[in-house]
Design a protein around this motif. Structure first.
Motif, short mmCIF file in Angstrom:
data_model
loop_
_atom_site.label_atom_id
_atom_site.label_comp_id
_atom_site.label_asym_id
_atom_site.label_seq_id
_atom_site.Cartn_x
_atom_site.Cartn_y
_atom_site.Cartn_z
N LEU A 117 9.08 -3.05 0.57
CA LEU A 117 9.42 -4.10 1.55
C LEU A 117 10.92 -4.06 1.85
O LEU A 117 11.73 -3.89 0.94
CB LEU A 117 9.08 -5.48 1.00
CG LEU A 117 7.64 -5.76 0.56
CD1 LEU A 117 7.52 -7.20 0.07
CD2 LEU A 117 6.68 -5.50 1.70
N VAL A 228 3.96 -10.49 1.57
CA VAL A 228 4.77 -9.43 2.19
C VAL A 228 6.02 -10.02 2.86
O VAL A 228 7.12 -9.49 2.73
CB VAL A 228 3.91 -8.66 3.23
CG1 VAL A 228 4.75 -7.69 4.05
CG2 VAL A 228 2.76 -7.94 2.53
N GLU A 229 5.84 -11.16 3.53
CA GLU A 229 6.94 -11.70 4.33
C GLU A 229 7.99 -12.44 3.52
O GLU A 229 9.18 -12.36 3.81
CB GLU A 229 6.39 -12.67 5.39
CG GLU A 229 5.61 -11.96 6.48
CD GLU A 229 4.81 -12.93 7.34
OE1 GLU A 229 4.07 -12.45 8.21
OE2 GLU A 229 4.91 -14.17 7.15
N LEU A 250 -1.65 -6.10 -4.83
CA LEU A 250 -0.63 -6.24 -3.79
C LEU A 250 0.71 -6.59 -4.44
O LEU A 250 1.76 -6.04 -4.09
CB LEU A 250 -1.06 -7.33 -2.79
CG LEU A 250 -0.07 -7.65 -1.66
CD1 LEU A 250 0.25 -6.41 -0.84
CD2 LEU A 250 -0.62 -8.75 -0.76
N ILE A 254 4.31 -4.46 -4.16
CA ILE A 254 5.57 -4.90 -3.56
C ILE A 254 6.75 -4.81 -4.53
O ILE A 254 7.89 -4.89 -4.12
CB ILE A 254 5.48 -6.33 -2.94
CG1 ILE A 254 5.11 -7.38 -4.00
CG2 ILE A 254 4.51 -6.35 -1.78
CD1 ILE A 254 5.11 -8.80 -3.46
#
Ligand code: NAI
Ligand code: MG
Length: 362
Positions: A117, A228-229, A250, A254
């Motif tokens: 990311l 993710v954000e 997930l 990240i």
């Protein structure tokens, strides 16, 4: 002197390779003066065992394991045996029979490890995944096999007690670690029976736990986007079995990948042994090459030692892992280097020895 009996199940593929490194660390710890006395017993239960004996583990395996203080598990999965057999005959019976209803997965940015990311720094949260019921159930069936009207029912089992226990465990962790927010993964807008029960009791348990604790309930589809954000927004995430499983892969991704992520299957009441294992599987694509990253397995051993009352040694191992990653000289291929599994394990062992000597002023 802590005398502890640990059952070791390396399993299949890279499970066997990374377990060797965890055992190396364990032996090295014992050789140092850490007042640690561990007796390990290795069990060969795996797909090879299945091909020889027609079952993943002997019929009295759970009775055998019950006598241990904890279980260190590698990974299973082999193309010659269906995955539902390996999972439902080995991992699931242990998790469910031993009431390991908490699956604990720390998600933390590590020094020297780049996140995929762009905003992937300073991530530090934990996932509490419900581990004994929920969507992962063998309740259901199939009728009209291979006919056009073939149909199946796969039941999700959620109990009030199961929801209470996992949410309570998340709250207890938050309290102990000075966290102020619990994030609950839900989908009660579409899954209107089980997830509504989940929401109701999650809300009640968090409210009862502490007025200082805030609860946010987020629909799972939005939650994966927020991972993710804005991953820095999370502290303690609590989720059902399926949602927690997906969120934790997930989460691993990240912060740098499956090779680094440990997990603990915990029976908080300590009525049964808890089981510690990397999040990853047997990785058949790299098995046998000696290039798997052993960090997730070694970190799982650290969680095990913390669980059995040695958080001091847990901290030493985690610090040693962080030091090796920060220096970046020894790195396996998954994190951009060329080191072998054994070289990575050796580097972590060396670091542990150095730290221990320094702590003792030697
Ligand atoms: P996997 O976790 O084995 O591999 C996924 C990807 O991550 C692969 O590209 C693999 O090379 C890489 N990877 C995983 N661990 C790594 C490590 N320590 N170092 C470097 N790279 C690593 O998942 P996959 O491919 O979906 O499943 C393979 C087998 O493992 C299947 O049979 C599956 O059922 C089983 N499995 C078992 C689990 C367990 O024992 N708890 C958990 C997940 C999968
Ligand atoms: Mg998984």
């Amino acid at each position: 002197m802590t005398h502890t009996k640990i059952a070791v199940i390396p399993g299949d593929g890279i499970g066997k390779e990374v377990m060797e490194e965890a055992l190396k660390v364990m032996n090295s710890l014992q050789e140092q003066d850490l007042s640690l006395q561990i007796e390990t017993t290795i069990f060969p239960w795996s797909s090879d065992y299945y091909l020889k004996h027609g079952r993943m583990m002997p019929s009295n395996a759970l009775d055998i394991l019950k006598e241990f203080d904890a279980i260190l598990f590698g990974a299973i999965g082999d193309a010659r045996v269906p995955d539902d057999v390996t999972v439902w005959e080995l991992i699931m019976p242990i998790r469910k029979s031993f009431q390991q209803y908490v699956n604990f997965r720390p998600i933390k940015s590590l020094p020297g490890i780049a996140s995929p990311l762009a905003n992937g720094r300073d991530i530090d949260f934990v996932i509490f995944r419900e581990n004994a019921e929920g969507e992962y159930s063998d309740s259901g069936g199939r009728i009209y096999h291979h006919q056009s009207q073939e149909m199946t029912i796969q039941n999700t089992i959620m109990t009030r007690i199961g929801i209470e226990k996992i949410v309570q465990a998340a709250c207890d962790y938050a309290y102990k670690n000075g966290k102020t927010k619990i994030t609950s993964a839900t989908k009660s807008n579409a899954i209107i029976h089980s997830m509504k029960l989940w929401d109701e009791h999650a809300r009640r348990i968090v409210a009862q736990s502490s007025p200082a604790l805030e609860l946010e309930s987020i629909y799972i589809d939005a939650l994966v986007a927020y991972f993710v954000e804005r991953p820095q927004d999370f502290q303690v995430v609590v989720a059902s079995n399926l949602f927690g499983d997906i969120l934790s892969d997930l989460g691993s991704a990240i912060v740098g990948g499956l090779g680094l992520s440990p997990s603990a299957n915990i029976n908080p009441e300590k009525e049964f042994p808890s089981m510690f294992e990397p999040v990853h599987g047997s990785a058949p694509n790299i098995a046998g090459k000696g290039i798997a990253n052993p960090v997730a397995q070694i970190w799982s051993l650290a969680l095990l030692l913390g669980h059995i009352g040695r958080p001091d040694i847990e901290q030493i191992i985690v610090s040693a892992i962080e030091k090796v990653l920060r220096e970046g000289v020894v790195k396996t291929a998954d994190i951009g280097g060329q080191a072998t599994t054994a070289q990575m394990g050796d580097a972590i062992c060396q670091e542990i020895i150095k730290m221990n000597l320094a702590a003792r002023g030697v």
